[in-house]
Design a protein around this motif. Structure first.
Motif, PDB file in Angstrom:
ATOM      1  N   GLY A 162       0.798  -1.222   0.000  1.00 33.20           N
ATOM      2  CA  GLY A 162       0.000   0.000   0.000  1.00 33.20           C
ATOM      3  C   GLY A 162       0.826   1.265   0.000  1.00 33.20           C
ATOM      4  N   ILE A 163       0.124   2.400  -0.108  1.00 35.34           N
ATOM      5  CA  ILE A 163       0.748   3.714  -0.162  1.00 35.34           C
ATOM      6  C   ILE A 163      -0.019   4.654   0.766  1.00 35.34           C
ATOM      7  CG2 ILE A 163       1.368   5.681  -1.622  1.00 35.34           C
ATOM      8  CD1 ILE A 163       1.208   3.749  -4.034  1.00 35.34           C
ATOM      9  N   CYS A 164       0.693   5.393   1.602  1.00 39.44           N
ATOM     10  CA  CYS A 164       0.088   6.437   2.427  1.00 39.44           C
ATOM     11  C   CYS A 164       0.723   7.778   2.062  1.00 39.44           C
ATOM     12  CB  CYS A 164       0.298   6.156   3.917  1.00 39.44           C
ATOM     13  SG  CYS A 164      -0.886   4.982   4.627  1.00 39.44           S
ATOM     14  N   VAL A 165      -0.084   8.840   2.075  1.00 41.59           N
ATOM     15  CA  VAL A 165       0.399  10.175   1.714  1.00 41.59           C
ATOM     16  C   VAL A 165      -0.099  11.188   2.735  1.00 41.59           C
ATOM     17  CG1 VAL A 165       0.328   9.533  -0.728  1.00 41.59           C
ATOM     18  CG2 VAL A 165      -1.582  10.793   0.261  1.00 41.59           C
ATOM     19  N   VAL A 177      -4.546  12.021 -10.903  1.00 40.48           N
ATOM     20  CA  VAL A 177      -4.123  10.623 -10.928  1.00 40.48           C
ATOM     21  C   VAL A 177      -5.346   9.721 -10.863  1.00 40.48           C
ATOM     22  CG1 VAL A 177      -1.874  11.082  -9.872  1.00 40.48           C
ATOM     23  CG2 VAL A 177      -3.833  10.573  -8.413  1.00 40.48           C
ATOM     24  N   ASP A 178      -5.165   8.488 -11.297  1.00 39.82           N
ATOM     25  CA  ASP A 178      -6.254   7.515 -11.291  1.00 39.82           C
ATOM     26  C   ASP A 178      -6.266   6.777  -9.959  1.00 39.82           C
ATOM     27  OD1 ASP A 178      -8.341   5.904 -12.041  1.00 39.82           O
ATOM     28  OD2 ASP A 178      -7.134   4.569 -13.288  1.00 39.82           O
ATOM     29  N   ALA A 179      -6.657   7.497  -8.915  1.00 42.86           N
ATOM     30  CA  ALA A 179      -6.689   6.915  -7.574  1.00 42.86           C
ATOM     31  C   ALA A 179      -7.591   7.764  -6.685  1.00 42.86           C
ATOM     32  CB  ALA A 179      -5.280   6.847  -6.974  1.00 42.86           C
ATOM     33  N   ASN A 180      -8.105   7.129  -5.641  1.00 43.71           N
ATOM     34  CA  ASN A 180      -8.864   7.839  -4.613  1.00 43.71           C
ATOM     35  C   ASN A 180      -8.091   7.762  -3.305  1.00 43.71           C
ATOM     36  OD1 ASN A 180     -11.170   8.492  -6.265  1.00 43.71           O
ATOM     37  ND2 ASN A 180     -11.743   6.334  -6.158  1.00 43.71           N
ATOM     38  N   PHE A 181      -8.552   8.528  -2.315  1.00 38.62           N
ATOM     39  CA  PHE A 181      -7.815   8.577  -1.063  1.00 38.62           C
ATOM     40  C   PHE A 181      -8.770   8.463   0.121  1.00 38.62           C
ATOM     41  CE2 PHE A 181      -5.331  10.724  -4.258  1.00 38.62           C
ATOM     42  CZ  PHE A 181      -4.069  10.191  -4.067  1.00 38.62           C
ATOM     43  N   GLU A 182      -8.407   7.582   1.044  1.00 36.59           N
ATOM     44  CA  GLU A 182      -9.200   7.373   2.256  1.00 36.59           C
ATOM     45  C   GLU A 182      -8.538   8.101   3.421  1.00 36.59           C
ATOM     46  OE1 GLU A 182     -10.239   3.725   5.349  1.00 36.59           O
ATOM     47  OE2 GLU A 182      -9.757   3.256   3.254  1.00 36.59           O
ATOM     48  N   LYS A 200      -4.798   7.143   2.875  1.00 34.13           N
ATOM     49  CA  LYS A 200      -4.442   5.889   2.227  1.00 34.13           C
ATOM     50  C   LYS A 200      -4.842   5.957   0.759  1.00 34.13           C
ATOM     51  CE  LYS A 200      -5.868   1.008   2.219  1.00 34.13           C
ATOM     52  NZ  LYS A 200      -6.745   0.015   2.916  1.00 34.13           N
ATOM     53  N   ALA A 201      -3.912   5.658  -0.141  1.00 34.55           N
ATOM     54  CA  ALA A 201      -4.203   5.673  -1.570  1.00 34.55           C
ATOM     55  C   ALA A 201      -4.968   4.413  -1.960  1.00 34.55           C
ATOM     56  CB  ALA A 201      -2.911   5.767  -2.370  1.00 34.55           C
ATOM     57  N   LEU A 202      -6.043   4.582  -2.711  1.00 32.71           N
ATOM     58  CA  LEU A 202      -6.856   3.471  -3.203  1.00 32.71           C
ATOM     59  C   LEU A 202      -6.650   3.373  -4.709  1.00 32.71           C
ATOM     60  CD1 LEU A 202     -10.132   4.306  -1.222  1.00 32.71           C
ATOM     61  CD2 LEU A 202      -8.258   2.786  -0.530  1.00 32.71           C
ATOM     62  N   PHE A 203      -6.002   2.312  -5.150  1.00 30.56           N
ATOM     63  CA  PHE A 203      -5.706   2.123  -6.563  1.00 30.56           C
ATOM     64  C   PHE A 203      -5.803   0.636  -6.902  1.00 30.56           C
ATOM     65  CE2 PHE A 203      -1.864   1.752  -4.106  1.00 30.56           C
ATOM     66  CZ  PHE A 203      -1.184   0.697  -4.663  1.00 30.56           C
ATOM     67  N   ASP A 204      -5.832   0.316  -8.191  1.00 36.99           N
ATOM     68  CA  ASP A 204      -6.011  -1.066  -8.635  1.00 36.99           C
ATOM     69  C   ASP A 204      -4.643  -1.718  -8.829  1.00 36.99           C
ATOM     70  OD1 ASP A 204      -6.784  -3.459  -9.662  1.00 36.99           O
ATOM     71  OD2 ASP A 204      -7.851  -2.650 -11.404  1.00 36.99           O
ATOM     72  N   ARG A 205      -4.260  -2.573  -7.898  1.00 38.62           N
ATOM     73  CA  ARG A 205      -2.966  -3.250  -8.027  1.00 38.62           C
ATOM     74  C   ARG A 205      -2.970  -4.291  -9.131  1.00 38.62           C
ATOM     75  NH1 ARG A 205       0.152  -5.507  -3.097  1.00 38.62           N
ATOM     76  NH2 ARG A 205      -1.785  -6.571  -2.570  1.00 38.62           N
ATOM     77  N   ASP A 206      -4.160  -4.785  -9.508  1.00 43.20           N
ATOM     78  CA  ASP A 206      -4.252  -5.827 -10.536  1.00 43.20           C
ATOM     79  C   ASP A 206      -4.222  -5.266 -11.943  1.00 43.20           C
ATOM     80  OD1 ASP A 206      -4.493  -8.148  -8.889  1.00 43.20           O
ATOM     81  OD2 ASP A 206      -6.495  -7.462  -8.336  1.00 43.20           O
ATOM     82  N   ALA A 207      -4.386  -3.962 -12.071  1.00 45.81           N
ATOM     83  CA  ALA A 207      -4.434  -3.363 -13.404  1.00 45.81           C
ATOM     84  C   ALA A 207      -3.064  -3.398 -14.059  1.00 45.81           C
ATOM     85  CB  ALA A 207      -4.925  -1.920 -13.310  1.00 45.81           C
ATOM     86  N   GLY A 208      -3.059  -3.214 -15.389  1.00 42.50           N
ATOM     87  CA  GLY A 208      -1.790  -3.053 -16.064  1.00 42.50           C
ATOM     88  C   GLY A 208      -1.081  -1.852 -15.487  1.00 42.50           C
ATOM     89  N   GLN A 209       0.231  -1.897 -15.401  1.00 46.81           N
ATOM     90  CA  GLN A 209       0.975  -0.852 -14.722  1.00 46.81           C
ATOM     91  C   GLN A 209       0.721   0.527 -15.312  1.00 46.81           C
ATOM     92  OE1 GLN A 209       4.478  -3.862 -14.550  1.00 46.81           O
ATOM     93  NE2 GLN A 209       5.212  -1.883 -13.887  1.00 46.81           N
ATOM     94  N   ALA A 210       0.399   1.466 -14.437  1.00 46.58           N
ATOM     95  CA  ALA A 210       0.165   2.837 -14.872  1.00 46.58           C
ATOM     96  C   ALA A 210       1.480   3.550 -15.154  1.00 46.58           C
ATOM     97  CB  ALA A 210      -0.606   3.596 -13.794  1.00 46.58           C
ATOM     98  N   PHE A 211       2.565   2.956 -14.727  1.00 48.57           N
ATOM     99  CA  PHE A 211       3.856   3.645 -14.791  1.00 48.57           C
ATOM    100  C   PHE A 211       4.926   2.577 -14.901  1.00 48.57           C
ATOM    101  CE2 PHE A 211       7.563   5.773 -13.305  1.00 48.57           C
ATOM    102  CZ  PHE A 211       7.362   7.120 -13.508  1.00 48.57           C
ATOM    103  N   THR A 212       5.682   2.556 -15.989  1.00 50.72           N
ATOM    104  CA  THR A 212       6.699   1.529 -16.158  1.00 50.72           C
ATOM    105  C   THR A 212       8.026   2.143 -16.559  1.00 50.72           C
ATOM    106  OG1 THR A 212       6.074   1.198 -18.452  1.00 50.72           O
ATOM    107  CG2 THR A 212       5.047  -0.237 -16.842  1.00 50.72           C
TER     108      THR A 212
END
Length: 333
Positions: A162-165, A177-182, A200-212
């Motif tokens: 996970g990611i926290c900001v 960005v393509d994410a929501n925040f809790e 807490k960042a809410l994003f799709d870990r199963d998706a194709g990478q947004a950044f490579t």
């Protein structure tokens, strides 16, 4: 009667041409290295449960850490980030763009999620990431200050994978960005005198990478802010550890949906032809085919991490002797 001490003092002062009443010369100390202060986005990451993994199997854990770090370092470099600290299982990097830092963090978590797909739960190596934007100081090639400390504390609050900001990061990223925040509320963190609002960042870990790695460049949007845009997908032969990690997790499942995700992200990737053949049912589920394709993708790369990835994946493979020779040559070059 003259004492030995008086004799030594007399010799010393007469030798250097100064009297007993003269003040000693004061040599100017060397100037301290300049201290640079700037505003930056800081990403701190470490392995969740690293001590447990090391206790269970040191060699496997170190090998996995090396492979994961190859992915992480490549993604940070592609985001124009600068790595400052890599002690043990931790990574500390600085970015000039908050958007770059966040998209890089998402790309890291997505790449490692795919790399861990076929690993037993108790053997998976997952990172926690914290991102803060604030004032930092740079001196002697190191970075420090409250901006860094807060990022490190956020990483400790994040879940595995996970990611926290901070609120400042969340506010800057809104609609970018393509994410929501809790909202996780305010937290008192060590060595920081005021509570920190954590999201807490809410994003799709199963998706194709947004950044490579190798697939990002910076442009300036209408508001004059730096934004991340994707370049065309890597071409065959590109040194892209993220693609290698993605493919390793996909090919083991032999699932058409997984191949589709790979092709969506890497339409001209190293394994694109093999992925299309698998989807169309034209290629047998033959591990030998995959090993050949893997080896062909790394043998001319002159990238030690990629060659080591082949050795780790196929320790008894048909090309392992050549791979070991190549690694030795790369180290000596």
């Amino acid at each position: 009667m003259t004492t030995d001490v008086e004799t030594r003092e007399s010799f010393s002062t007469s030798h250097y041409g100064i009297g007993m009443t003269s003040k000693p010369r004061i040599s100017h100390p060397m100037e301290a290295p300049p201290l640079e202060r700037k505003l930056a986005a800081i990403m701190a990451a470490d392995v969740e449960g690293y001590a447990r993994l090391m206790h269970a199997n040191e060699e496997r854990t170190l090998a996995t850490l090396t492979a994961h770090r190859a992915i992480i370092d490549a993604l940070i470099e592609s985001a124009s980030g600068q790595i400052f600290g890599t002690a043990g299982d931790s990574v500390l990097a600085e970015f000039t763009s908050v958007v770059h830092a966040f998209n890089c963090a998402v790309g890291i978590q997505q790449a490692l999620h795919h790399a861990n797909a076929d690993v037993p739960d108790d053997e998976r190596m997952e990172f926690r990431i914290g991102i803060n934007v604030g004032d930092v100081m740079v001196k002697d090639g190191d970075i420090f200050g409250d901006g860094v400390n807060i990022a490190a504390r956020l990483e400790g609050l994040a879940e595995a994978g996970g990611i926290c900001v901070t609120r400042g990061v969340r506010d800057h990223l809104r609609d970018r960005v393509d994410a929501n925040f809790e909202d996780l509320g305010e937290h008192s963190v060590k060595n920081i005198g005021r509570p920190v609002r954590v999201f807490k960042a809410l994003f799709d870990r199963d998706a194709g990478q947004a950044f490579t790695a190798g697939a990002v460049s910076a442009e300036v949007d209408d508001a004059g802010e730096s934004a991340v845009v994707s370049d065309p997908a890597p071409t065959p032969g590109t040194e892209d550890p993220a693609e290698i990690a993605f493919w390793e997790s996909v090919q083991a499942k032999d699932d058409p949906e997984e191949y589709r995700l790979y092709l969506e992200r890497f339409p001209e990737g190293t394994f694109a032809d093999l992925a299309r053949a698998r989807m169309e049912g034209k290629a047998p589920n033959d591990e030998a085919d995959v090993e050949v394709a893997f080896w062909e993708s790394v043998r001319d790369s002159e990238n030690e991490s990629m060659v080591n990835a082949y050795i780790e994946r196929y320790p008894n493979g048909r090309f392992v002797s050549l791979a070991e020779i190549l690694v030795r040559d790369l180290r000596e070059s």
